[in-house]
Motif scaffolding. Structure first.
Motif, short mmCIF file in Angstrom:
data_model
loop_
_atom_site.label_atom_id
_atom_site.label_comp_id
_atom_site.label_asym_id
_atom_site.label_seq_id
_atom_site.Cartn_x
_atom_site.Cartn_y
_atom_site.Cartn_z
N GLY A 133 -8.31 -8.69 -4.14
CA GLY A 133 -8.42 -8.06 -2.82
C GLY A 133 -9.48 -8.78 -2.01
O GLY A 133 -9.56 -10.01 -2.07
N GLN A 164 -6.21 -2.95 -10.80
CA GLN A 164 -5.83 -3.88 -9.73
C GLN A 164 -6.11 -5.29 -10.23
O GLN A 164 -7.24 -5.63 -10.55
N TYR A 199 -8.26 -1.93 -3.65
CA TYR A 199 -8.00 -2.58 -2.35
C TYR A 199 -8.37 -1.67 -1.17
O TYR A 199 -8.10 -0.46 -1.19
N SER A 212 4.43 -5.90 -3.50
CA SER A 212 5.04 -5.98 -2.18
C SER A 212 6.12 -7.07 -2.14
O SER A 212 5.97 -8.12 -2.77
N THR A 246 0.83 -1.20 0.00
CA THR A 246 0.00 0.00 0.00
C THR A 246 0.87 1.26 0.00
O THR A 246 0.56 2.24 -0.69
N ASP A 306 -1.61 -2.47 -10.02
CA ASP A 306 -1.36 -3.11 -8.74
C ASP A 306 -1.17 -4.60 -9.05
O ASP A 306 -2.13 -5.31 -9.38
C1 LIG Z 1 -1.63 -7.18 -0.50
C2 LIG Z 1 -2.21 -6.26 -1.46
C3 LIG Z 1 -1.90 -4.90 -1.46
C4 LIG Z 1 -0.93 -4.29 -0.50
O1 LIG Z 1 -1.11 -4.67 0.78
P1 LIG Z 1 -0.07 -4.36 1.94
O2 LIG Z 1 -0.60 -5.13 3.06
O3 LIG Z 1 -0.11 -2.89 2.15
O4 LIG Z 1 1.29 -4.80 1.50
C5 LIG Z 1 -2.49 -4.11 -2.41
N1 LIG Z 1 -3.34 -4.62 -3.32
C6 LIG Z 1 -3.63 -5.92 -3.35
C7 LIG Z 1 -4.57 -6.43 -4.40
C8 LIG Z 1 -3.09 -6.78 -2.44
O5 LIG Z 1 -3.38 -8.08 -2.48
#
Ligand SMILES: *Cc1c(COP(=O)(O)O)cnc(C)c1O
Length: 412
Positions: A172, A168, A115, A226, A90, A203
């Motif tokens: 999520g 994205q 998300y 990430s 994030t 994303d």
């Molecule tokens: C995990 C995730 C994020 C980022 O999550 P963090 O917990 O902040 O690392 C963003 N978008 C999606 C679709 C995710 O699965």
């Protein structure tokens, strides 16, 4: 450990024979991605000197700079920013968006609402530091079922050209399917044919190394993910990456650090070796995660549950949904996953409020790295239809043990 239910034993008997074809496909992608990564290590002549690190300003961090070249090669991008100064996915998405958007610019999400943790970042949820508070306009086009709504997207773009189109891929906490690379390729062509200056930001969380191609290789401009997910392989202790067009990555780096300093600063603080080792292991760990997900999907479907994806569906990410339609079963399942994790196995997770999320969430995460979800983890918001979002596993064997015990726990 409880005795395993007869019915479950029966399902397990043929499971791995039935899953042979799926596992072979996963192995094949793993091989191709392993070759890609090994070649990137070779082409960049990675050696022990790259494990050295810097402190303070982080000038001349040779290892960090080379890791970014390796990442760029693996992701098919001109440049990359791979930094442990990113707190989370994030945070990287936030820095990426703030780095690219200026007051009065439009950000158009074409995969519905992003998300949950981005609500406050965008300003969907009021926040004095949101993009909205800086005068950035946010618009959103819903998906049409599981696909982009091409007609409405075209209409929106023609009304007023957005600076950024945002996609994205992974679902999520929604109930839609994740978005595969072919669908992205198609919509990118549509968008770029209207205006090729629109910056397409993806994303890419949870999707890395699941397919052979990256979104950059089908024409998107920036991808973000990430390092406590796929590409860190459970070895990276924190961080995130942003990859894509060189001038855009540079612009974002100026936001992450300091205008005028950009990529030149940022101490790696001892992380270089684990980032390289993580990337090296990532294809295999992603493969273990996928196999754990496929086995879960197979067993749960045999037991009569709705699952998404199904065991023989082509996968886009490492996330497995089990639709429990029962609050207690969701909680019990997550608790049993926790109980079969290496860290904090004795802890009983309870539903609770989490920063950045609307509903209460039950979260099993017995991981070496806090919040790491390339390690086996399972969570879900406490709302109908009580869906578990399970992902990760550093090895297939540990994953298998945990999910068998978790499934067993809801059968009694
Ligand atoms: C995990 C995730 C994020 C980022 O999550 P963090 O917990 O902040 O690392 C963003 N978008 C999606 C679709 C995710 O699965």
């Amino acid at each position: 450990m409880e005795a395993i239910n007869e019915k479950l034993i029966d399902i397990l008997k043929n499971s791995e024979t039935d899953l042979e074809e799926q596992f072979k496909k996963i192995d094949s992608v793993c091989e191709k991605n392993s070759l890609k990564i090994l070649n990137a290590f070779k082409n960049n002549q990675i050696s022990e000197i790259h494990f050295n690190s810097t402190t303070g300003y982080g000038y001349n961090d040779f290892g960090r700079d080379t890791i970014e070249k390796v990442y760029a090669e693996v992701l098919g991008s001109e440049d990359a920013l791979v930094r442990n100064q990113f707190i989370s996915g994030t945070h990287a998405l936030t820095v990426g968006l703030f780095g690219l958007l200026r007051p009065n610019d439009i950000m158009l999400s074409i995969s519905g609402k992003p998300y949950d943790t981005l609500d406050s970042v965008i300003g969907i949820k009021d926040n004095d530091s949101s993009l909205k508070s800086f005068g950035i306009i946010y618009k959103q086009v819903e998906l049409n079922g599981n696909d982009f709504d091409g007609g409405t997207i075209k209409e929106e773009i023609l009304k007023e050209i957005p600076k950024i189109v945002y996609i994205q891929r992974s679902k999520g906490y929604s109930t839609r399917k994740s978005i595969n690379i072919e669908k992205i390729e198609e919509i990118v062509k549509v968008i770029k044919s209207i205006n090729d200056k629109i910056i397409i930001v993806v994303d890419n969380c949870y999707c890395e190394l699941v397919e052979e191609k990256t979104p950059i290789e089908v024409g998107t401009d920036i991808i973000i993910g990430s390092l406590i997910k796929n590409l860190g392989a459970g070895i990276a202790s924190n961080g995130a990456y942003i990859a894509g067009k060189k001038y855009l990555v540079e612009q974002i780096a100026q936001r992450l650090t300091v205008p005028g300093q950009g990529k030149e600063v940022g101490p790696s603080l001892g992380a270089n070796k684990e980032l390289l080792k993580g990337l090296f292991m990532a294809p295999s760990v992603v493969s273990s995660s996928l196999k754990t997900a496929v086995l879960t999907s197979y067993i749960m479907e045999k037991l009569g549950y709705d699952v998404e994806p199904r065991f023989n569906d082509k996968r886009v990410d490492i996330v497995q949904n089990i639709i429990f339609r029962d609050k207690e079963k969701l909680i019990k399942y997550c608790q049993a996953i926790q109980n079969n994790s290496p860290i904090d196995s004795y802890v009983l997770p309870e539903p609770s409020d989490m920063p950045g999320y609307t509903d209460q969430i039950i979260m099993a995460s017995g991981s070496f790295t806090q919040g790491s979800s390339i390690e086996l983890s399972c969570d879900g918001p406490l709302r109908e239809p009580f869906i578990a979002y399970q992902q990760g596993s550093l090895t297939y064997e540990y994953g298998k043990i945990a999910i068998i015990n978790a499934i067993n726990s809801i059968l009694e």
